[in-house]
Scaffold this active site. Sequence first.
Site, PDB file in Angstrom:
ATOM      1  N   GLU A 162     -20.980  -1.136  19.754  1.00  0.00           N
ATOM      2  CA  GLU A 162     -20.071  -1.899  18.880  1.00  0.00           C
ATOM      3  C   GLU A 162     -18.568  -1.621  19.045  1.00  0.00           C
ATOM      4  O   GLU A 162     -17.820  -1.723  18.070  1.00  0.00           O
ATOM      5  CB  GLU A 162     -20.465  -1.710  17.390  1.00  0.00           C
ATOM      6  N   CYS A 216      -8.659   1.340   1.070  1.00  0.00           N
ATOM      7  CA  CYS A 216      -8.585  -0.048   0.648  1.00  0.00           C
ATOM      8  C   CYS A 216      -9.419  -0.894   1.604  1.00  0.00           C
ATOM      9  O   CYS A 216      -9.585  -0.540   2.760  1.00  0.00           O
ATOM     10  CB  CYS A 216      -7.145  -0.551   0.711  1.00  0.00           C
ATOM     11  N   ARG A 263       0.825  -1.221   0.000  1.00  0.00           N
ATOM     12  CA  ARG A 263       0.000   0.000   0.000  1.00  0.00           C
ATOM     13  C   ARG A 263       0.858   1.270   0.000  1.00  0.00           C
ATOM     14  O   ARG A 263       0.550   2.251   0.666  1.00  0.00           O
ATOM     15  CB  ARG A 263      -0.983  -0.016   1.174  1.00  0.00           C
ATOM     16  N   GLU A 264       1.957   1.231  -0.772  1.00  0.00           N
ATOM     17  CA  GLU A 264       2.840   2.389  -0.825  1.00  0.00           C
ATOM     18  C   GLU A 264       2.108   3.640  -1.320  1.00  0.00           C
ATOM     19  O   GLU A 264       2.356   4.750  -0.846  1.00  0.00           O
ATOM     20  CB  GLU A 264       4.034   2.136  -1.772  1.00  0.00           C
ATOM     21  N   HIS A 281     -22.130  11.725   7.894  1.00  0.00           N
ATOM     22  CA  HIS A 281     -20.894  11.660   7.108  1.00  0.00           C
ATOM     23  C   HIS A 281     -20.042  12.911   7.239  1.00  0.00           C
ATOM     24  O   HIS A 281     -18.999  13.019   6.614  1.00  0.00           O
ATOM     25  CB  HIS A 281     -21.220  11.368   5.643  1.00  0.00           C
ATOM     26  N   SER A 297     -23.315   1.745  15.879  1.00  0.00           N
ATOM     27  CA  SER A 297     -21.969   2.030  16.369  1.00  0.00           C
ATOM     28  C   SER A 297     -21.897   3.428  16.984  1.00  0.00           C
ATOM     29  O   SER A 297     -22.617   4.341  16.576  1.00  0.00           O
ATOM     30  CB  SER A 297     -20.956   1.896  15.239  1.00  0.00           C
ATOM     31  N   LYS A 299     -20.498   3.691  -7.181  1.00  0.00           N
ATOM     32  CA  LYS A 299     -19.909   2.376  -7.432  1.00  0.00           C
ATOM     33  C   LYS A 299     -19.663   2.080  -8.903  1.00  0.00           C
ATOM     34  O   LYS A 299     -20.457   2.398  -9.755  1.00  0.00           O
ATOM     35  CB  LYS A 299     -20.806   1.300  -6.851  1.00  0.00           C
ATOM     36  N   TRP A 359     -19.448  -8.381   0.822  1.00  0.00           N
ATOM     37  CA  TRP A 359     -18.200  -7.749   1.244  1.00  0.00           C
ATOM     38  C   TRP A 359     -17.106  -8.770   1.546  1.00  0.00           C
ATOM     39  O   TRP A 359     -16.165  -8.500   2.280  1.00  0.00           O
ATOM     40  CB  TRP A 359     -18.473  -6.787   2.417  1.00  0.00           C
TER      41      TRP A 359
HETATM   42  N1  GLN Z   1     -24.701  -1.129  12.753  1.00  0.00           N
HETATM   43  C1  GLN Z   1     -23.692  -0.621  11.899  1.00  0.00           C
HETATM   44  C2  GLN Z   1     -23.094   0.645  12.473  1.00  0.00           C
HETATM   45  O1  GLN Z   1     -23.773   1.379  13.083  1.00  0.00           O
HETATM   46  C3  GLN Z   1     -24.229  -0.327  10.535  1.00  0.00           C
HETATM   47  C4  GLN Z   1     -23.139   0.081   9.598  1.00  0.00           C
HETATM   48  C5  GLN Z   1     -23.570   0.340   8.196  1.00  0.00           C
HETATM   49  O2  GLN Z   1     -24.696   0.689   7.966  1.00  0.00           O
HETATM   50  N2  GLN Z   1     -22.692   0.202   7.248  1.00  0.00           N
HETATM   51  O3  GLN Z   1     -21.943   0.939  12.301  1.00  0.00           O
END
Ligand code: GLN
Length: 752
Positions: free
Chosen positions: A477, A509, A18-19, A688, A426, A109, A555
């Site tokens: 989580e 990555c 991963r340089e 986000h 999370s 994507k 995934w």
């Molecule tokens: N339960 C996961 C979280 O809260 C859901 C993640 C996701 O939607 N990609 O991180």
Amino acid sequence: MDSIKIHSLGFPRIGANRELKKAQEGYWKKLVTQEDLIATGKDIRKKNRKLQQDLDFYAVNDFSFYDQVLDMSFLLGVIPERVIEKSGLDQYFSVARGSSCSCASEMTKWFDTNYHYIVPEVNEQTEFKLSSTKVFDEYLEAESSKARPVIIGPVTYLTLASQQGKYDALAHLLQLLPVYAEILEKLADLGAEWVQIDEPIFSTDLSNEQKRALSHSYVYLRDKGPKKLLTNYFGELGENLELFFNLPVDGYHIDAVEGVGEVGEAVNKLPQGAVLSLGVVDGRNVWRSDYQKIIDLVKPVKGLLGNLWLAPSCSLLHSPQTLVSESKLDPEIKSWLAFAEEKVDELKDLKKLLTGKLGNDHILFENQQILKSRLQHKSVVDEKVRARVVSLLPTDFIRSEAYSSRSVQQKEKFKLPLLPTTTIGSFPQTKEVRAQRASYKKGNLKQEQYVDFLVNEVKQTVELQKEIGLDVLVHGEPERNDMVEYFGEFLNGYVFTENAWVQSYGSRCVKPPIIYGDVSRKQAMTVTWSQIAQQFADTKPMKGMLTGPITMLKWSFVRDDLGSKDVALQIGLALREEVLDLEEAGIAMIQVDEPAIREALPLKNSQKESYLKWAVDSFRLSTAAVKSSTQIHTHMCYSDFNEIIDAIAALDADVISVETSRSQQSLLEVFERFRYPNEIGPGVYDIHSPRVPSVDEISENIRAACKYIDIERVWVNPDCGLKTRDWPETKLALENMVTAVKLVREELLVLA
Ligand code: GLN
Ligand code: ZN
């Protein structure tokens, strides 16, 4: 005479260690100079050419400092007005990721892969103009007759620029083609014998407009520049096969892995004297090729063709780089795998075998031995798991009562207020959380200490949620490195690599686990954490948190010796056990996340229905066995599910949460047309970004949701998990969310 040539369509560019990632990120943080970043790129390209030197041809211009589609935009002069003041790499990176100046373009994507490209911004103002020398420089830099420049074809490029019909970029084809002609002519002037033109759009259903555009483009470009290798990948040509081979080019590459059934027809349709390139080595999965199968496929057609080339099915960009750095993998399992470098070796082997040089029998023999060991390995086939899948009954997929009666029982049980508040699972994965996990994994931290640390994290996370006043709590989580890897570690049939990174976008990555055998649960995966959290929650409901079967599948790198449907059902069964254990342990709300359900949608319409059927089935298999009073939630990280709304409803989750805050309106409109039968939590703020949303903003979003969805069914939550955020902003945002809900509840009281 060698009648077979071997070649590649592209190679991983992130570097074996991963340089490139390190150099890019260093450059963005101003710790690495521009010269050093450029030198890293140069070095990776040099190494990649060396690794492919035994091929007859390899692609150049497959390297990128961010994204090959963005490179194409810069080549064609499709550069957004707002960055016109900037120049060079800074201009390039600001379109790719300019968060500070809000310069970044959209990203989405790349076909059905996990790679993301930067969406070209073509509009009425666009004036196409040759604007970059990268493809020429990288061709010249190679100083080799094997170097074959690669570009994205005009119709694929313009289709990618027309996101979801928002804008018809294809209308610009006539202005665009002269620039393509100029590029091709220039490459010929520089001495290129061949150019590779990627048109993976052929793997999708083509509209008449696209078909006309393809015919027109290649007729227009017919006499321009070097010989053209037209490539399709990511699927069979299907109905587009005739058109593909009708286009006037010099060579045709087809995906002979997914399109293995159409090789015969391809040979029939191949124009006289043209090259046929068969992508026989799977470019996007990790399994060793079956040489015998490929020989059986190729031998009969070889004699019919003057020019046969063999290649990976697609660019090796979608494959990890090398097995050499995998020191911890079980050696037997490792012997079944081939990453990019090993795939190049496979092509060399195949050439030897197919050109009939004597003394090569051992190559075939060894390959067949390896495949046999895989077939016969005890953990590849688990008869018990197979039997359970075979004996599934239709009732295993159906909850015992309909949502209408379940919801009555759930309302009675949870006694939640109107517009209940919750989160997606999370909470911030701080540096400290990651550092503790890393030192535990390295053996520097005892298990006991690590568990104590996590318990304390859970405790604080739960306390905070109570303090903020959320109605339904989660444990946060902190024990999870990743939502797939965490579960995979508790499942038979999964293995993990140390270094098998694949580029997802820019410097990001991913290291997908590998599903090599039948999947079953080794032990309970989440029950203890949910129970611990429940103890801290007092009387509030604690929501359990699992990753769904399709996300576990999509995934990961998935075995190629069993259909995806069966793998999904096996995972569904393993999750079903977990769901029941959670219920048994007193967890009465369980969320099964399926963020990947839409992205796993096949490219062709004809395959979508059957996919959605088994995708929905595997989710239902995992959740259907619970009592009516147990509430099943699911979560999806996008809002655009027009296309799959029926399937979403068919999941029959009691509550779904979706990402709407960035495109609130479009999602809500879907729900105006389609009355989602159960409960729904449209994300009321965007996680986000670190920006803390105001109470006004959130309450506006809640009010908007209530206009489109029956208020009794609306939940209030952020639009995704909070793991990438920091604590202070998370706390403020959730407090504002709760204040906003209270405000809206009060308004409703007044109205009532
Ligand atoms: N339960 C996961 C979280 O809260 C859901 C993640 C996701 O939607 N990609 O991180
Ligand atoms: Zn999400």
